[in-house]
Scaffold this active site. Structure first.
Site, PDB file in Angstrom:
ATOM      1  N   ASP A 416       0.859  -1.194   0.000  1.00 24.44           N
ATOM      2  CA  ASP A 416       0.000   0.000   0.000  1.00 24.44           C
ATOM      3  C   ASP A 416       0.895   1.244   0.000  1.00 24.44           C
ATOM      4  O   ASP A 416       2.104   1.145   0.206  1.00 24.44           O
ATOM      5  CB  ASP A 416      -0.879  -0.039   1.263  1.00 24.44           C
ATOM      6  CG  ASP A 416      -1.976   1.031   1.249  1.00 24.44           C
ATOM      7  OD1 ASP A 416      -2.366   1.492   0.157  1.00 24.44           O
ATOM      8  OD2 ASP A 416      -2.447   1.395   2.351  1.00 24.44           O
ATOM      9  N   GLU A 419       2.734   4.919  -3.997  1.00 21.83           N
ATOM     10  CA  GLU A 419       2.782   5.886  -5.130  1.00 21.83           C
ATOM     11  C   GLU A 419       4.105   6.619  -5.176  1.00 21.83           C
ATOM     12  O   GLU A 419       4.521   6.975  -6.282  1.00 21.83           O
ATOM     13  CB  GLU A 419       1.616   6.869  -4.996  1.00 21.83           C
ATOM     14  CG  GLU A 419       0.249   6.240  -5.186  1.00 21.83           C
ATOM     15  CD  GLU A 419      -0.149   5.313  -4.030  1.00 21.83           C
ATOM     16  OE1 GLU A 419       0.340   5.546  -2.903  1.00 21.83           O
ATOM     17  OE2 GLU A 419      -0.914   4.372  -4.271  1.00 21.83           O
ATOM     18  N   ASP A 493      -8.934   3.574  -2.960  1.00 21.83           N
ATOM     19  CA  ASP A 493     -10.003   3.987  -2.036  1.00 21.83           C
ATOM     20  C   ASP A 493     -11.240   4.459  -2.777  1.00 21.83           C
ATOM     21  O   ASP A 493     -11.497   5.663  -2.901  1.00 21.83           O
ATOM     22  CB  ASP A 493      -9.481   5.081  -1.099  1.00 21.83           C
ATOM     23  CG  ASP A 493      -8.391   4.553  -0.189  1.00 21.83           C
ATOM     24  OD1 ASP A 493      -8.227   3.315  -0.120  1.00 21.83           O
ATOM     25  OD2 ASP A 493      -7.716   5.373   0.449  1.00 21.83           O
TER      26      ASP A 493
HETATM   27  O1  MIG Z   1      -4.162   6.152   4.295  1.00 19.92           O
HETATM   28  O2  MIG Z   1      -3.788   0.898   5.507  1.00 19.92           O
HETATM   29  O3  MIG Z   1      -6.021   2.235   0.109  1.00 19.92           O
HETATM   30  O4  MIG Z   1      -6.989   0.015   1.474  1.00 19.92           O
HETATM   31  O5  MIG Z   1      -7.030   0.164   4.280  1.00 19.92           O
HETATM   32  C1  MIG Z   1      -4.834   4.964   4.340  1.00 19.92           C
HETATM   33  C2  MIG Z   1      -4.934   1.647   5.614  1.00 19.92           C
HETATM   34  C3  MIG Z   1      -3.880   3.825   4.077  1.00 19.92           C
HETATM   35  C4  MIG Z   1      -5.058   3.075   2.124  1.00 19.92           C
HETATM   36  C5  MIG Z   1      -5.519   1.871   1.366  1.00 19.92           C
HETATM   37  C6  MIG Z   1      -6.564   1.156   2.170  1.00 19.92           C
HETATM   38  C7  MIG Z   1      -6.011   0.771   3.514  1.00 19.92           C
HETATM   39  C8  MIG Z   1      -5.516   2.017   4.257  1.00 19.92           C
HETATM   40  N1  MIG Z   1      -4.522   2.698   3.427  1.00 19.92           N
END
Ligand code: MIG
Length: 700
Positions: A416, A419, A493
């Site tokens: 996650d 980017e 998201d």
């Molecule tokens: O800023 O890890 O898209 O699926 O649950 C949020 C927490 C960070 C973004 C991801 C989401 C995940 C969440 N993450």
């Protein structure tokens, strides 16, 4: 006025760049030609503009361009993501005639393709069967460090598909798209940029496909707002550009696979239903969820651990609420579940935390131009960021993953925030972060490789899993062209509303056409709260996504298949059970994706181009699973809709005796279909499982 100001402000913060207005023509002389005899023309002129162009395969044409003699790097015959760059096996030579070059070939299907090149203007003219189709010219603005590729069609009548993860409409003609991987947790229809960059444009004209790919991971913009022109603007002074031609999409997908590779053979369980939330904590809550699935006999293969399993959001650790993680994971395995924890690229600055200590000791974290370590806040507080371009860092990260697997017995990894997303006002790293690409001894500023950062995190991660298994599973939020080689993807998201439900089909289909076959959207939506009807519609549709997972944000109510009452629980159960019956079919489609690069979920125009398959009413609301099953889910509260069935004969999945003659539109009604309207092609062979499975059995 205020609105304009605010949006300008956000654009600036996101590094959304303004494209220059003035462009210069690039000119070469015949004396600049360095290599007349080969399939490729090589030019380099006195002001160090460089061009290298020719066929690398019968139907794949490549243009490499670079300018600026001071480049620290030289992309010539180099790509971050392409496997095949050489034309050794291809014999399609250029012929010169008075300063004009020509190359000719015959495409599969018999069409004659001709490319004429005018060196004095860097202008390409292409024709099919002697009819000019489009021209391409390259311009530059060296001062502002931009390149510009302009494609101009003779006939303005075309659709533009592909382009990876973008919201609807699927046909991007008339739109503008930005490639700058961005965490946009409030994205809505039309938001751009998003998390991933797939700069691949599939133009459909008269049943024929033209593919344009701009392989460069810096900021870029694609302007398709014009009647006849497609404009690629790239904030860099070098790039690889590919064009291919194909009479059908299968042919195009095979060319893509040839260039960029295909997915790993994923484990079969990755095709099962999966459950997640931000976050299931403490560990007993995970046990409860797992147990409920088994008690209720709702099939499920994977449970995700979101960031709260960690100790203070430190990657590769377990926190206070998961001290019994070993036992937990053993128990979940006993019940037939796989466990996939999340990891983020930001590493907490904390002495004594081994990942931090090792990173510092080995100089693995990114520094800025002045050689200061980059420190930015993310979930754990102040963090440093691994330089994923550096092979040594990749190996280190792989070893961290490997140790994590050994220590905890986890089954896959969820990447996650790659980017990368940060809490800085830019929402990412600073542009001058210094990446080291050891293989070539290059130092590159982050700004030039931004869009490929997440891609390299997934590469390092999957290589860690490969120590243990030939069938690794990595899920990623950020990626780049060719990213299917390393990870499956989800669409970030999304929001619990009807627009996002509807959007999931075009998004998944577009990623599929761009080369990424294993994709899903968070079922029920991530932010917000789905009303029961919305969840019902979503689980019915999402149970058939290539990657099928329910996930929801922190602070939202429960979002499990049983959270919306008994009736919806029963519907969810029946739908997921049907998915499990079809797992052998999904697996054969995964195999096809692995071998040929075909998407698992395909638009209805995949095999058949006509005015109905090209009508967005149908292609954005129906999908094919492979070639044989057509799904037409209900995407609003209404229990009626129309379905277009492509030519051929189709049977209703539910009432096998009911035959529909294709190439027509049928009104359908929820009452007539047991769960979701599914149609079966009359020449279908569907491998199925008739065991009553709660999860994909080992070694099946
Ligand atoms: O800023 O890890 O898209 O699926 O649950 C949020 C927490 C960070 C973004 C991801 C989401 C995940 C969440 N993450």
């Amino acid at each position: 006025m205020l609105l304009i100001k605010i949006s300008n402000f956000t654009q600036k913060r996101l590094n959304i760049k303004k494209t220059p207005k003035k462009w210069n023509t690039i000119a070469f002389n015949s004396s600049d030609n360095q290599n007349e005899s080969s399939n490729e023309l090589h030019f380099i002129n006195p002001i160090e503009q460089k061009l290298r162009t020719g066929f690398i395969r019968n139907s794949i044409f490549k243009i490499f361009y670079s300018t600026n003699k001071n480049l620290a790097t030289n992309y010539e015959n180099f790509s971050w993501t392409v496997k095949e760059l050489d034309s050794n096996s291809t014999k399609i030579p250029w012929q010169e005639n008075q300063g004009q070059f020509k190359a000719e070939t015959t495409l599969q299907g018999g069409k004659k393709l001709k490319i004429a090149f005018d060196q004095s203007k860097t202008f390409f003219l292409t024709s099919l069967n002697d009819e000019v189709v489009f021209s391409l010219s390259i311009k530059e603005n060296k001062a502002k460090k931009w390149l510009f590729f302009n494609i101009e069609f003779i006939n303005p009548d075309y659709n533009i598909f592909g382009l990876g993860e973008q919201t609807e409409p699927m046909d991007k003609k008339g739109k503008e798209i930005i490639f700058w991987n961005t965490d946009n947790p409030t994205y809505r229809m039309g938001s751009t940029p998003l998390y991933q960059s797939w700069p691949i444009t599939l133009v459909q004209q008269n049943g024929f496909f033209y593919t344009f790919i701009c392989d460069n991971p810096a900021f870029s913009k694609l302007d398709m707002q014009h009647q006849k022109e497609i404009k690629y603007f790239v904030h860099d002074l070098q790039l690889n550009f590919y064009i291919f031609w194909g009479s059908n999409l299968k042919d195009i997908m095979e060319q893509l696979a040839f260039l960029f590779g295909t997915t790993y053979p994923l484990p079969k369980w990755a095709l099962g239903y999966q459950q997640s939330r931000y976050s299931y904590t403490p560990s007993n809550r995970v046990r409860e969820i797992a147990k409920s699935f088994r008690d209720k006999c709702i099939p499920c293969d994977v449970i995700y651990l979101d960031i709260h399993y960690m100790d203070n959001f430190k990657c590769f650790t377990f926190g206070n609420e998961f001290t019994d993680y070993k036992q937990l994971i053993d128990e979940l395995h006993e019940l037939g579940f796989k466990v996939v924890p999340i990891i983020d690229p930001g590493i907490k600055i904390e002495q004594g935390y081994p990942v931090y200590d090792e990173g510092i000791k080995n100089n693995f974290f990114l520094k800025d131009r002045k050689n200061n370590l980059i420190t930015i806040k993310v979930w754990p507080g102040d963090c440093h960021f691994p330089d994923f371009l550096n092979k040594d860092v990749q190996n280190w990260w792989s070893s961290l993953v490997q140790r994590f697997v050994d220590q905890a017995g986890i089954d896959g990894i969820w990447c996650d925030m790659n980017e990368p997303s940060t809490f800085d006002k830019r929402r990412t790293l600073q542009p001058d972060a210094q990446h080291h690409f050891k293989e070539k001894n290059w130092t590159l500023e982050h700004e030039k490789i931004h869009n490929i950062f997440g891609f390299f995190m997934t590469k390092a991660t999957v290589e860690g899993l490969l120590y243990k298994s030939n069938n690794p599973f990595v899920l990623t939020r950020s990626s780049y062209l060719g990213g299917q080689k390393y990870a499956s993807a989800w669409t970030g998201d999304n929001h619990s509303d009807w627009a996002h439900l509807k959007n999931s089909i075009p998004s998944i289909l577009s990623l599929g056409l761009s080369g990424q076959p294993v994709v899903g959207s968070d079922i029920g939506g991530f932010t917000g709260i789905p009303d029961p009807k919305l969840y019902e519609r979503w689980i019915i549709q999402g149970a058939f996504y290539p990657f099928s997972r329910t996930h929801t944000a922190i602070g939202t109510p429960d979002q499990e298949p049983w959270s919306f009452g008994e009736n919806i629980e029963n519907i969810a159960k029946a739908t997921i059970k049907l998915r499990y019956k079809l797992i052998p079919y999904y697996y054969s489609l995964l195999y096809e994706a692995f071998v040929k690069g075909y998407p698992i979920m395909r638009p209805i125009f995949f095999n058949e181009i006509n005015r109905f398959t090209l009508d967005k009413i149908y292609y954005e609301s129906e999908f094919l699973l492979g070639d044989f099953l057509l799904f037409a889910p209900y995407m609003t509260k209404s229990n009626k809709r129309d379905v277009y069935l492509p030519p051929g004969e189709w049977y209703s999945w539910w009432k096998k005796e009911e035959l529909f003659v294709g190439d027509s539109i049928y009104p359908i009604d929820e009452e007539d279909n047991e769960i979701i309207p599914i149609f079966l092609s009359d020449h279908a062979i569907i491998p199925m499982s008739f065991e009553n499975l709660n999860f994909v059995p080992k070694n099946s």
